[in-house]
Design a protein around this motif. Structure first.
Motif, PDB file in Angstrom:
ATOM      1  N   ASP A 409       0.826  -1.213   0.000  1.00 14.41           N
ATOM      2  CA  ASP A 409       0.000   0.000   0.000  1.00 14.41           C
ATOM      3  C   ASP A 409       0.853   1.254   0.000  1.00 14.41           C
ATOM      4  O   ASP A 409       0.484   2.273  -0.598  1.00 14.41           O
ATOM      5  N   PHE A 410       1.990   1.178   0.672  1.00 15.03           N
ATOM      6  CA  PHE A 410       2.889   2.336   0.710  1.00 15.03           C
ATOM      7  C   PHE A 410       3.459   2.632  -0.679  1.00 15.03           C
ATOM      8  O   PHE A 410       3.570   3.794  -1.085  1.00 15.03           O
ATOM      9  N   TYR A 411       3.825   1.565  -1.427  1.00 15.93           N
ATOM     10  CA  TYR A 411       4.358   1.775  -2.775  1.00 15.93           C
ATOM     11  C   TYR A 411       3.286   2.301  -3.730  1.00 15.93           C
ATOM     12  O   TYR A 411       3.575   3.097  -4.620  1.00 15.93           O
ATOM     13  N   ASP A 412       2.013   1.859  -3.530  1.00 22.54           N
ATOM     14  CA  ASP A 412       0.946   2.254  -4.456  1.00 22.54           C
ATOM     15  C   ASP A 412       0.270   3.567  -4.057  1.00 22.54           C
ATOM     16  O   ASP A 412       0.053   4.440  -4.891  1.00 22.54           O
ATOM     17  N   LYS A 413      -0.060   3.696  -2.768  1.00 21.20           N
ATOM     18  CA  LYS A 413      -0.863   4.835  -2.322  1.00 21.20           C
ATOM     19  C   LYS A 413      -0.103   5.821  -1.448  1.00 21.20           C
ATOM     20  O   LYS A 413      -0.615   6.895  -1.151  1.00 21.20           O
ATOM     21  N   GLY A 414       1.087   5.439  -0.952  1.00 19.32           N
ATOM     22  CA  GLY A 414       1.848   6.331  -0.093  1.00 19.32           C
ATOM     23  C   GLY A 414       1.438   6.304   1.366  1.00 19.32           C
ATOM     24  O   GLY A 414       1.802   7.201   2.136  1.00 19.32           O
ATOM     25  N   VAL A 415       0.686   5.255   1.784  1.00 19.29           N
ATOM     26  CA  VAL A 415       0.271   5.142   3.188  1.00 19.29           C
ATOM     27  C   VAL A 415       1.458   4.660   4.009  1.00 19.29           C
ATOM     28  O   VAL A 415       2.081   3.638   3.692  1.00 19.29           O
ATOM     29  N   ALA A 416       1.776   5.383   5.090  1.00 19.79           N
ATOM     30  CA  ALA A 416       2.958   5.053   5.896  1.00 19.79           C
ATOM     31  C   ALA A 416       2.734   3.747   6.654  1.00 19.79           C
ATOM     32  O   ALA A 416       1.722   3.600   7.355  1.00 19.79           O
ATOM     33  N   PRO A 417       3.643   2.766   6.531  1.00 19.46           N
ATOM     34  CA  PRO A 417       3.470   1.493   7.251  1.00 19.46           C
ATOM     35  C   PRO A 417       3.925   1.609   8.703  1.00 19.46           C
ATOM     36  O   PRO A 417       4.609   2.550   9.092  1.00 19.46           O
ATOM     37  N   ARG A 418       3.521   0.615   9.508  1.00 16.96           N
ATOM     38  CA  ARG A 418       3.944   0.585  10.912  1.00 16.96           C
ATOM     39  C   ARG A 418       5.395   0.142  11.026  1.00 16.96           C
ATOM     40  O   ARG A 418       5.922  -0.537  10.156  1.00 16.96           O
ATOM     41  N   LYS A 419       6.007   0.517  12.152  1.00 16.73           N
ATOM     42  CA  LYS A 419       7.387   0.095  12.394  1.00 16.73           C
ATOM     43  C   LYS A 419       7.409  -1.343  12.897  1.00 16.73           C
ATOM     44  O   LYS A 419       6.461  -1.826  13.518  1.00 16.73           O
ATOM     45  N   ASN A 420       8.533  -1.993  12.634  1.00 20.53           N
ATOM     46  CA  ASN A 420       8.663  -3.397  13.006  1.00 20.53           C
ATOM     47  C   ASN A 420       8.626  -3.580  14.526  1.00 20.53           C
ATOM     48  O   ASN A 420       8.072  -4.560  15.034  1.00 20.53           O
ATOM     49  N   VAL A 421       9.206  -2.624  15.268  1.00 20.52           N
ATOM     50  CA  VAL A 421       9.239  -2.736  16.729  1.00 20.52           C
ATOM     51  C   VAL A 421       7.823  -2.715  17.298  1.00 20.52           C
ATOM     52  O   VAL A 421       7.478  -3.509  18.191  1.00 20.52           O
ATOM     53  N   ASP A 422       6.983  -1.820  16.774  1.00 15.91           N
ATOM     54  CA  ASP A 422       5.602  -1.729  17.266  1.00 15.91           C
ATOM     55  C   ASP A 422       4.817  -2.995  16.963  1.00 15.91           C
ATOM     56  O   ASP A 422       4.026  -3.470  17.798  1.00 15.91           O
ATOM     57  N   VAL A 423       5.037  -3.564  15.781  1.00 17.39           N
ATOM     58  CA  VAL A 423       4.314  -4.785  15.404  1.00 17.39           C
ATOM     59  C   VAL A 423       4.714  -5.949  16.304  1.00 17.39           C
ATOM     60  O   VAL A 423       3.867  -6.715  16.787  1.00 17.39           O
ATOM     61  N   MET A 424       6.007  -6.084  16.569  1.00 19.78           N
ATOM     62  CA  MET A 424       6.465  -7.177  17.424  1.00 19.78           C
ATOM     63  C   MET A 424       5.955  -7.014  18.857  1.00 19.78           C
ATOM     64  O   MET A 424       5.642  -7.996  19.536  1.00 19.78           O
ATOM     65  N   LYS A 425       5.865  -5.770  19.332  1.00 27.42           N
ATOM     66  CA  LYS A 425       5.304  -5.530  20.663  1.00 27.42           C
ATOM     67  C   LYS A 425       3.845  -5.952  20.725  1.00 27.42           C
ATOM     68  O   LYS A 425       3.394  -6.534  21.718  1.00 27.42           O
ATOM     69  N   GLU A 426       3.100  -5.675  19.660  1.00 27.85           N
ATOM     70  CA  GLU A 426       1.699  -6.098  19.609  1.00 27.85           C
ATOM     71  C   GLU A 426       1.577  -7.621  19.683  1.00 27.85           C
ATOM     72  O   GLU A 426       0.698  -8.152  20.379  1.00 27.85           O
ATOM     73  N   VAL A 427       2.454  -8.313  18.961  1.00 28.54           N
ATOM     74  CA  VAL A 427       2.409  -9.785  18.980  1.00 28.54           C
ATOM     75  C   VAL A 427       2.701 -10.312  20.380  1.00 28.54           C
ATOM     76  O   VAL A 427       2.001 -11.198  20.894  1.00 28.54           O
ATOM     77  N   LEU A 428       3.736  -9.754  21.012  1.00 29.97           N
ATOM     78  CA  LEU A 428       4.099 -10.217  22.355  1.00 29.97           C
ATOM     79  C   LEU A 428       2.977  -9.953  23.347  1.00 29.97           C
ATOM     80  O   LEU A 428       2.659 -10.795  24.192  1.00 29.97           O
ATOM     81  N   GLU A 429       2.355  -8.778  23.258  1.00 24.57           N
ATOM     82  CA  GLU A 429       1.248  -8.463  24.164  1.00 24.57           C
ATOM     83  C   GLU A 429       0.061  -9.387  23.938  1.00 24.57           C
ATOM     84  O   GLU A 429      -0.573  -9.861  24.900  1.00 24.57           O
ATOM     85  N   SER A 430      -0.246  -9.672  22.668  1.00 17.65           N
ATOM     86  CA  SER A 430      -1.368 -10.571  22.377  1.00 17.65           C
ATOM     87  C   SER A 430      -1.099 -11.984  22.894  1.00 17.65           C
ATOM     88  O   SER A 430      -1.996 -12.641  23.442  1.00 17.65           O
ATOM     89  N   LEU A 431       0.157 -12.452  22.747  1.00 15.05           N
ATOM     90  CA  LEU A 431       0.496 -13.781  23.260  1.00 15.05           C
ATOM     91  C   LEU A 431       0.423 -13.827  24.780  1.00 15.05           C
ATOM     92  O   LEU A 431      -0.037 -14.820  25.364  1.00 15.05           O
TER      93      LEU A 431
END
Length: 508
Positions: A409-431
């Motif tokens: 989506d970022f390459y096509d529309k320019g929407v800024a993606p989330r950072k890898n650190v934030d995504v991994m924190k979400e996974v750890l919290e969900s687990l």
């Protein structure tokens, strides 16, 4: 400070004592050179105790415990019998040198014996290993080699059997077989088409799918016997009534030549073999998906089961794939093109096996290389998580897949993606939340059981109290009845006495 050495041999535990060694003043290179000379090394290191293993099974259990950093009861008894006791509140005047730091920490926690594992100690243990047959005089020539070979076989066999579900060799063999079956089924199906087309050439244009063609040819047998009664059967196979009618009409006006009964039997037998191979291929694919869920769930969730299995197969194992950097994983499978480009100084390939992923197909032409590099990075992370994680879960792979979608989506529309650190924190919290949710019903059930026990205890107390009250009341009633009986008896006796006295007075 005196230094004792613990050496784990295939035949038993050995305790040795090093005399006259100043660790601070010693040079490691000097120690390495002096180890080879037994006359010099034997003066410094001397054997104090040797505890042989009882059997090969005992040796395997002891070495497994050492590799996991656990002190067994046998090792503890050896240390406590042959080393000075450690008094509380006083610093010990000796230390124990060993090769496994985890084992040393466990020994210190249990027995308070100070342990050390450094380069100096490892060099001394290397010398002990080199001259071990000279320390144990009762060993016969060849005993050490036999014990080492037997323990090595049993130890490696136990390690291979450690987790049967995560043996990636099954995935490698399954994907090789699937690729071979695809080629064979394709060539065999083409042979069925060519063979049966002599009899019914119009069927090729009506039925395009190879597997469907083999089923239809097996069902039709002789085209001259085709009637409208075959339409329901053909509709079940083809899934379309119009196509079934078209097949029947084409069979009636077909220009193909007639075949003898034995030729038709051979064509049908071969078509049945192709159908069996196709069915087996479907079962093998289901088996591969199940194994990928056990071995590499995150990588399969990210890039798909087939592409993930091909990456593992090409790398040799999941461990080898996890060791690969993302730049190597990106061009894995395009080695010939890479070396050709390096030789001719041309453009190097942008992708290898990961080209079969849907993400690269969805990207535009100018962004295919960029998304391939990003996808290789995420595949490298997923493979490392699958290889070294204790619990199998697809949470990381799903989040990494979301990141790749955001990058598209970022390459096509320019929407800024989330950072890898934030995504991994979400996974750890969900687990962590899932673990807590799993624990909560257990705690609630335990509390309920406690409440039930308390209630049942109270009810039992009440019942016991009621029973005790009933017993007491019964006793009191019995006592009252006895008293009444006794009082009546006394009153009767008194009345009798009075009557006797009155009679005697009257007689007088």
């Amino acid at each position: 400070m005196a230094l004792s050495l613990l050496f784990e041999h295939a035949s038993g535990f050995a305790l040795l004592e090093a005399h006259g060694i100043d660790e601070i003043g010693q040079n490691i290179e000097a120690v390495r050179s002096s180890i080879t000379d037994l006359s010099r090394f034997g003066r410094v290191v001397k054997l104090t105790a040797f505890h042989p293993f009882e059997s090969a099974l005992d040796a395997l259990n002891q070495i497994n415990a050492v590799s996991e950093g656990v002190m067994t009861d046998e090792l503890r008894s050896v240390l406590e019998l042959n080393l000075p006791k450690v008094k509380e509140g006083k610093k010990p005047k000796f230390s124990l040198g060993l090769a496994e730091p985890k084992l040393g920490s466990h020994i210190f926690e249990v027995t308070k014996i100070p342990c050390q594992s450094n380069e100096f100690v490892l060099e001394l243990l290397r010398g002990v290993r080199q001259h071990f047959d000279r320390f144990i005089k009762d060993l016969k020539p060849g005993d050490i080699e036999k014990s080492q070979l037997g323990l090595a076989h049993s130890y490696s066999r136990a390690k291979v059997k450690f987790n049967v579900n995560r043996v990636d060799n099954m995935v490698i063999q399954a994907i090789f077989l699937i690729d071979t079956l695809d080629k064979d089924i394709n060539s065999f199906a083409m042979r069925v088409r060519e063979w049966y087309s002599w009899h019914f050439p119009e069927l090729v244009k009506i039925v395009n799918d190879n597997y469907m063609y083999a089923r239809v040819s097996k069902m039709i047998e002789d085209k001259s016997k085709l009637t409208d009664d075959h339409i329901p059967m053909l509709t079940e196979v083809l899934g379309d009534e119009d196509k079934a009618k078209e097949v029947v009409e084409a069979g009636k006006a077909s220009m193909g030549q007639d075949l003898s009964p034995i030729d038709l039997i051979n064509v049908q037998t071969f078509a049945q073999k192709v159908m069996d191979l196709a069915d087996y291929r479907k079962k093998l694919y289901d088996y591969l998906v199940a194994k990928m869920g056990d071995i590499a769930p995150n990588l399969a969730a990210l890039i798909g089961d087939m592409v993930a299995a091909r990456l593992i197969s090409h790398a040799g194992s999941l461990t080898n794939l996890a060791k690969c950097p993302s730049s190597t994983l990106q061009i894995l499978g395009a080695e010939k093109a890479l070396f050709r480009a390096l030789k001719t100084r041309g453009n190097t390939p942008k992708y290898g096996l990961i080209f079969h992923s849907s993400f690269i197909g969805r990207a535009s032409a100018k962004n295919k290389g960029r998304i391939a590099r990003f996808l290789a990075n995420k595949c490298s992370m997923a493979s490392r998580i699958d290889c070294f994680a204790d619990n199998a879960t697809t949470a990381y792979g799903e989040k990494l897949k979301e990141q790749v979608e955001e990058r598209l989506d970022f390459y096509d529309k320019g929407v800024a993606p989330r950072k890898n650190v934030d995504v991994m924190k979400e996974v750890l919290e969900s687990l962590q939340n899932k673990d807590e949710e799993m624990k909560e019903p257990v705690d609630a059930s335990a509390k309920k059981s406690k409440k039930k026990k308390a209630k049942s205890g109270d009810e039992e107390d009440e019942v016991m109290g009621e029973e005790n009250g009933d017993v007491k009341s019964e006793k009191k009633s019995k006592k009252k009845e006895k008293r009444k009986v006794e009082e009546t008896e006394k009153s009767e006796k008194k009345s009798k006495k009075k009557s006797k006295k009155s009679k005697s007075e009257d007689s007088e």
